[in-house]
Design a protein around this motif. Structure first.
Motif, short mmCIF file in Angstrom:
data_model
loop_
_atom_site.label_atom_id
_atom_site.label_comp_id
_atom_site.label_asym_id
_atom_site.label_seq_id
_atom_site.Cartn_x
_atom_site.Cartn_y
_atom_site.Cartn_z
N ARG A 1 -11.02 -16.47 -14.72
CA ARG A 1 -11.50 -16.98 -16.07
C ARG A 1 -10.53 -16.11 -17.21
N THR A 2 -10.33 -14.93 -16.74
CA THR A 2 -9.52 -14.38 -17.93
C THR A 2 -8.20 -14.94 -17.78
N ALA A 3 -7.38 -15.20 -16.72
CA ALA A 3 -6.20 -16.09 -16.62
C ALA A 3 -6.24 -17.52 -17.31
N MET A 4 -7.45 -18.02 -17.20
CA MET A 4 -7.68 -19.42 -17.75
C MET A 4 -7.47 -19.08 -19.49
N GLN A 5 -8.28 -18.24 -19.63
CA GLN A 5 -8.42 -17.93 -21.02
C GLN A 5 -6.96 -17.59 -21.92
N GLY A 6 -6.25 -16.85 -21.14
CA GLY A 6 -4.90 -16.58 -21.44
C GLY A 6 -3.93 -17.83 -21.72
N LEU A 7 -4.16 -18.64 -20.54
CA LEU A 7 -3.23 -20.15 -20.82
C LEU A 7 -3.79 -20.89 -21.94
N VAL A 8 -5.03 -20.87 -22.10
CA VAL A 8 -5.60 -21.59 -23.41
C VAL A 8 -5.06 -20.81 -24.77
N GLU A 9 -5.02 -19.65 -24.76
CA GLU A 9 -4.43 -18.97 -25.91
C GLU A 9 -3.10 -19.37 -26.20
N ALA A 10 -2.35 -19.31 -25.15
CA ALA A 10 -0.95 -19.68 -25.16
C ALA A 10 -0.57 -21.04 -25.57
N ASN A 11 -1.67 -22.10 -25.28
CA ASN A 11 -1.16 -23.37 -25.28
C ASN A 11 -2.53 -23.99 -26.27
N PRO A 12 -2.80 -23.66 -27.07
CA PRO A 12 -3.73 -24.13 -27.92
C PRO A 12 -4.22 -25.45 -28.13
N ASP A 13 -2.85 -26.31 -28.31
CA ASP A 13 -2.99 -27.56 -28.74
C ASP A 13 -3.42 -28.52 -27.49
N LEU A 14 -2.78 -28.10 -26.33
CA LEU A 14 -2.96 -28.54 -25.05
C LEU A 14 -4.16 -28.61 -24.43
N CYS A 15 -4.66 -27.25 -24.69
CA CYS A 15 -6.16 -26.84 -24.00
C CYS A 15 -7.41 -26.67 -24.82
N ALA A 16 -7.35 -27.32 -26.14
CA ALA A 16 -8.47 -27.01 -27.01
C ALA A 16 -9.62 -27.74 -26.43
#
Length: 206
Positions: free
Chosen positions: A78-93
């Motif tokens: 879950r933490t790894a997923m959240q990190g990717l979302v924070e690094a790619n906010p436009d793609l992973c909103a």
């Protein structure tokens, strides 16, 4: 190359769960996966990419589980997923991160974080199950319940992420069964192979 091979082994299964099956030239895909890598070789990060994709871009509603020996270990995905979302906010909103749940409120697709509370794992019908660091699970009870749940989904995915462990016990028996089965995709790295780990880092860990 080994990351690419592991991604490709399950690509068609993920596409099928997402309602995107039927790609021309696509591989059949494995429904049972055993990925064995040393620590620091992106087991968690690579799975986080796949989980984000299915939750964000699936055309159908899916429900999944990630399980580990305890909540802290299970929460690493879950933490790894959240990190990717924070690094790619436009793609992973569009994803909501709750304490033990990652959810797409628009589609209803969700990933539940589960630990060794076996009583809470029986009776679930997940579309996919991720068993993280199986070699560190003390007892096989949670495995039994999750394997039973995965069997109820004819197009579902069951994936084991682990390091080699100590080479004994019920986990080793499962490993050897997976290694010898044509129904399982079995991938194991014989030793450190990640180019992002320096010789100095490996020597320190040893």
């Amino acid at each position: 190359a080994w990351q690419r091979a592991d991604f490709e082994a399950t690509d068609e299964i993920w596409r099928g769960l997402a309602g995107r099956e039927g790609r021309e030239g696509g591989r059949k895909g494995y429904r049972r996966v055993w990925i064995e890598r040393p620590r620091g070789h992106a087991k968690t990060s690579d799975m986080a990419v796949q989980l984000l994709w299915i939750l964000l871009f699936g055309r159908t509603r899916v429900r999944g589980l990630v399980a580990a020996a305890d909540r802290d270990q299970a929460s690493l995905v879950r933490t790894a997923m959240q990190g990717l979302v924070e690094a790619n906010p436009d793609l992973c909103a569009g994803l909501e991160f709750r304490q033990h749940l990652v959810m797409n409120a628009r589609t209803g697709s969700a990933l539940e974080v589960l630990a060794s509370e076996v009583a809470g794992s029986w009776g679930k019908l997940p579309d996919f199950v991720i068993c993280d660091e199986l070699c560190h699970w003390d007892k096989p009870d949670l495995w039994y319940s999750l394997f039973s749940s995965a069997a109820k989904r004819p197009k579902g995915l069951l994936a084991v992420l682990t390091n080699a462990g100590a080479g004994r016990g019920w986990q080793w028996e499962l490993r050897e069964a997976a290694r010898g089965s044509p129904e399982w995709y079995f991938a194991s790295l014989a030793g450190p192979a990640a180019p992002w780990l320096s010789a100095e880092q490996l020597a320190e860990q040893e």
